[in-house]
Design an enzyme around this catalytic site. Structure first.
Site, PDB file in Angstrom:
ATOM      1  N   GLU A 139       7.658  -5.290  12.384  1.00 61.23           N
ATOM      2  CA  GLU A 139       8.970  -5.781  12.746  1.00 61.23           C
ATOM      3  C   GLU A 139       9.094  -6.581  14.229  1.00 61.23           C
ATOM      4  O   GLU A 139      10.030  -7.404  14.427  1.00 61.23           O
ATOM      5  CB  GLU A 139       9.863  -4.401  12.914  1.00 61.23           C
ATOM      6  CG  GLU A 139       9.947  -3.797  11.340  1.00 61.23           C
ATOM      7  CD  GLU A 139      10.906  -4.903  10.418  1.00 61.23           C
ATOM      8  OE1 GLU A 139      11.526  -5.782  11.205  1.00 61.23           O
ATOM      9  OE2 GLU A 139      10.702  -4.706   9.299  1.00 61.23           O
ATOM     10  N   TYR A 174      17.520  -3.018  16.580  1.00 62.69           N
ATOM     11  CA  TYR A 174      16.972  -3.371  15.294  1.00 62.69           C
ATOM     12  C   TYR A 174      15.632  -2.701  14.954  1.00 62.69           C
ATOM     13  O   TYR A 174      15.469  -2.299  13.918  1.00 62.69           O
ATOM     14  CB  TYR A 174      16.852  -5.022  15.405  1.00 62.69           C
ATOM     15  CG  TYR A 174      16.072  -5.318  14.264  1.00 62.69           C
ATOM     16  CD1 TYR A 174      16.765  -5.631  12.817  1.00 62.69           C
ATOM     17  CD2 TYR A 174      14.840  -5.646  14.366  1.00 62.69           C
ATOM     18  CE1 TYR A 174      15.923  -5.744  11.897  1.00 62.69           C
ATOM     19  CE2 TYR A 174      14.116  -5.884  13.113  1.00 62.69           C
ATOM     20  CZ  TYR A 174      14.569  -5.892  11.820  1.00 62.69           C
ATOM     21  OH  TYR A 174      13.667  -6.536  10.721  1.00 62.69           O
ATOM     22  N   ASP A 208      19.971  -7.687  11.661  1.00 62.09           N
ATOM     23  CA  ASP A 208      18.987  -9.022  12.124  1.00 62.09           C
ATOM     24  C   ASP A 208      19.914 -10.307  11.805  1.00 62.09           C
ATOM     25  O   ASP A 208      21.099 -10.213  11.045  1.00 62.09           O
ATOM     26  CB  ASP A 208      17.596  -9.211  11.715  1.00 62.09           C
ATOM     27  CG  ASP A 208      17.540  -9.423  10.085  1.00 62.09           C
ATOM     28  OD1 ASP A 208      18.464  -9.291   9.416  1.00 62.09           O
ATOM     29  OD2 ASP A 208      16.340  -9.418   9.684  1.00 62.09           O
TER      30      ASP A 208
END
Ligand code: SF4
Length: 387
Positions: A48, A131, A149
């Site tokens: 990520e 996020y 996102d």
């Protein structure tokens, strides 16, 4: 469902219909990405962080190399930052690598190497924003946590025909609120239908493969029945385009100091743009002229006087960042001997590098490109001695 659906009319039946359709679609098939093969928090976290602002295809290569070298959080924490930056070279946004490394050390020091489970502890790790926290908590820890996102923002804005820009505070707040309402509870049983991680991944997958920025593939979309933008007939209207931004231009001089076929590189201090990376001495231009700029560069960054009046200009080049346009004017200076050099100012270390033998050093793409121009053939570092 009517065309007046809004955040406040997101009723439980609508919410359940979206969850069910997306989860079934995702479980029926999705892209096989290396970081999806395990819900290990470390892998999810690394992926990520790499995926921020970076294309999936680019991350694939880096992810496998990174995991081979640093297979777990303990290995990452034990490595020198230089090694981490070297593996990150070319991926950009180097603050991500520095934060990843700092967070790994924190996880080892404070949590015995086990990824923290608590929401506040996850969010407090260096480099973990809302996020990334949502991704780690929902996918790896199976907690009810939302994420937004760029892909998710686009899908949500279209599903609900919301004229909101995710880059603006109001839009961001509303999209996050919507994502939080939509994400399902964590299941009691491991094989239960609802799963916040799968749901979030389904939203991201839909944005990446079906609800594309241009020409969304609505005929293939599992939630087309409830999508207001599709009903209105022009999904590309959502989200509204970002207003054009003025990107400032920045001019820099950079000095390729060559001696005996080697070129001098300096390591930047750890913070800021390109912090911890290696580059030739680089500094501001001087309105009085290039030699004054180079002279100041040598004095302020190397603590030395060098015969910069002999430096030869090379072709200038541009390096684009999201927030600025960097214009570099490189100069080459070949010397037979150098006085003692003392990295200072923006730098803390120096080394000489043979540009034909790339070393495992952290470098930005513009530095790799410039060094690549040096080593074929050996002209740039050696030419002056042969003339
Ligand atoms: Fe996107 Fe079309 Fe699906 Fe709506 S129907 S979410 S616009 S792909």
């Amino acid at each position: 469902m009517t065309d007046t659906l809004s955040l406040s009319s997101l009723t439980p039946p609508v919410r359940d219909a979206i969850r069910g359709a997306l989860l079934s679609w995702f479980r029926a098939g999705h892209r096989d990405l290396p970081w999806r093969r395990s819900a290990d928090p470390y892998r999810v976290w690394v992926a990520e962080i790499m995926l921020q602002q970076t294309r999936t295809e680019t991350v694939r290569e880096y992810f496998d190399r990174f995991l081979a070298r640093f297979p777990d959080v303990a290995a990452l924490a034990a490595a020198p930052l230089d090694d981490v930056l070297a593996l990150w070279s070319g991926l950009g946004y180097y603050g991500r690598a520095r934060n990843l490394h700092a967070a790994a050390r924190e996880i080892v020091a404070r949590y015995g190497g086990r990824f923290p489970q608590d929401a506040e502890a996850v969010a407090a790790l260096p480099g973990v924003g809302p996020y990334t926290a949502g991704a780690i908590r929902s996918i790896a820890l199976r907690q009810r946590a939302a994420l937004v996102d760029g892909n998710v923002a686009r899908v949500l804005a279209r599903l609900f025909a919301l004229p909101l820009r995710p880059q603006e505070a109001d839009g961001r707040r509303a999209l996050w609120q919507l994502a939080e309402e939509l994400v399902p509870e964590a299941p009691e049983a491991a094989d239960a239908d609802n799963d916040p991680g799968d749901f979030n991944q389904a939203l991201m997958e839909l944005g990446a493969t079906v609800c594309l920025p241009q020409q969304p593939r609505c005929l293939l979309c599992p939630v087309s029945e409830v999508c207001l933008a599709r009903r209105q007939g022009d999904p590309e209207r959502y989200p509204p385009p970002r207003p054009p931004r003025q990107v400032p231009e920045v001019d820099r001089v950079t000095l390729l100091l060559c001696q005996g076929g080697q070129v001098l590189l300096l390591r930047r201090l750890p913070a800021g743009l390109w912090g911890g990376l290696w580059e030739p001495p680089t500094g501001e231009v001087d309105p009085r002229g290039p030699h004054q700029a180079l002279q100041r560069l040598c004095q302020e960054q190397l603590g030395a006087q060098l015969p910069v009046e002999r430096a030869q200009p090379l072709s200038p080049f541009v390096h684009l960042l999201t927030h600025r346009r960097m214009r570099f004017q490189p100069y080459r200076l070949e010397v037979a001997a150098v006085p003692p050099l003392h990295p200072q100012g923006e730098y803390d270390q120096l080394r000489w590098l043979d540009p034909s033998r790339p070393a495992a050093l952290g470098m930005s793409a513009w530095v790799s490109g410039l060094l690549g121009r040096l080593h074929t053939p050996r002209r740039v570092c050696d030419a002056e001695r042969t003339t």
